[in-house]
Design an enzyme around this catalytic site. Sequence first.
Site, short mmCIF file in Angstrom:
data_model
loop_
_atom_site.label_atom_id
_atom_site.label_comp_id
_atom_site.label_asym_id
_atom_site.label_seq_id
_atom_site.Cartn_x
_atom_site.Cartn_y
_atom_site.Cartn_z
N SER A 1 -99.80 72.47 -161.85
CA SER A 1 -100.91 71.79 -161.19
C SER A 1 -100.36 70.61 -160.40
O SER A 1 -99.36 70.00 -160.78
CB SER A 1 -101.92 71.28 -162.22
N TYR B 1 -104.02 65.23 -169.31
CA TYR B 1 -103.83 66.56 -168.73
C TYR B 1 -102.65 66.56 -167.76
O TYR B 1 -101.79 67.45 -167.82
CB TYR B 1 -105.10 66.98 -168.00
#
Length: 251
Positions: free
Chosen positions: A144, A157
Amino acid sequence: MKDAFGTPQSLLILGGTSEIGLATARRLIARRARTVWLAGRPSAALDTAAVRLRALGAEIRTVAFDALDPGSHEEVLGKVFAEGDIDMVLLAFGVLGDQAHDEERPLAAVRVAQTNYTGAVSAGLVCAGALQAQGHGSLVVLSSVAGERARRADFIYGSSKAGLDAFAQGLGDAMHGTGVQVMVVRPGFVRTRMTAGRDQAPLSTTPESVAAAIELGLRRRSETVWVPGALRVVMSGLRHLPRPVFRRLPV
């Protein structure tokens, strides 16, 4: 084995209900993929995903897999590879967590890290070893852009994805020359069930667009894929901003 265009004919998706994973499976089935394994926790959603993919004409098999149980990974995934060669493994599992909630409950934050990083390290090494033993194949790792630089809004995250990204890059170097391709995919904000209700970031994308980028990356033998491609330039700039400036950005 892959066809003449480099398209895998057999696929293992770790995270068998992942919307990106299923979009990739649909795209590759349309390009001649014939066997797809969906690995995930047994659920109605996993069964439904298998039924829908079977309707496209491929052989679909499911296997019980839990990212949070690394002690089972060698046995579970070993049985999949024992059934025949796998051309491509897509590591697509992960959780966003809830930043505000998880900051106040460290065990919840640990669960995010264990799923996104520890589970991925275990499954990634098992699959890379199996691909190397068969002498060919691709391991595609969904990272990501959040891992490029930790943001106040989602640093739990983001840090887990940063670890995953670094691991996948190193694994790619370790696999170089073995016949195994490791490709890191860095999407921006993807519009899925997991992100429903969250404010969309600029340059947001869809599971189908990520799937298309994965297929193109496989054909090109890419090591890193950004989705959309413009994020490569954007994140390069953000990565080098001084911290006092970065803190003031609405990101």
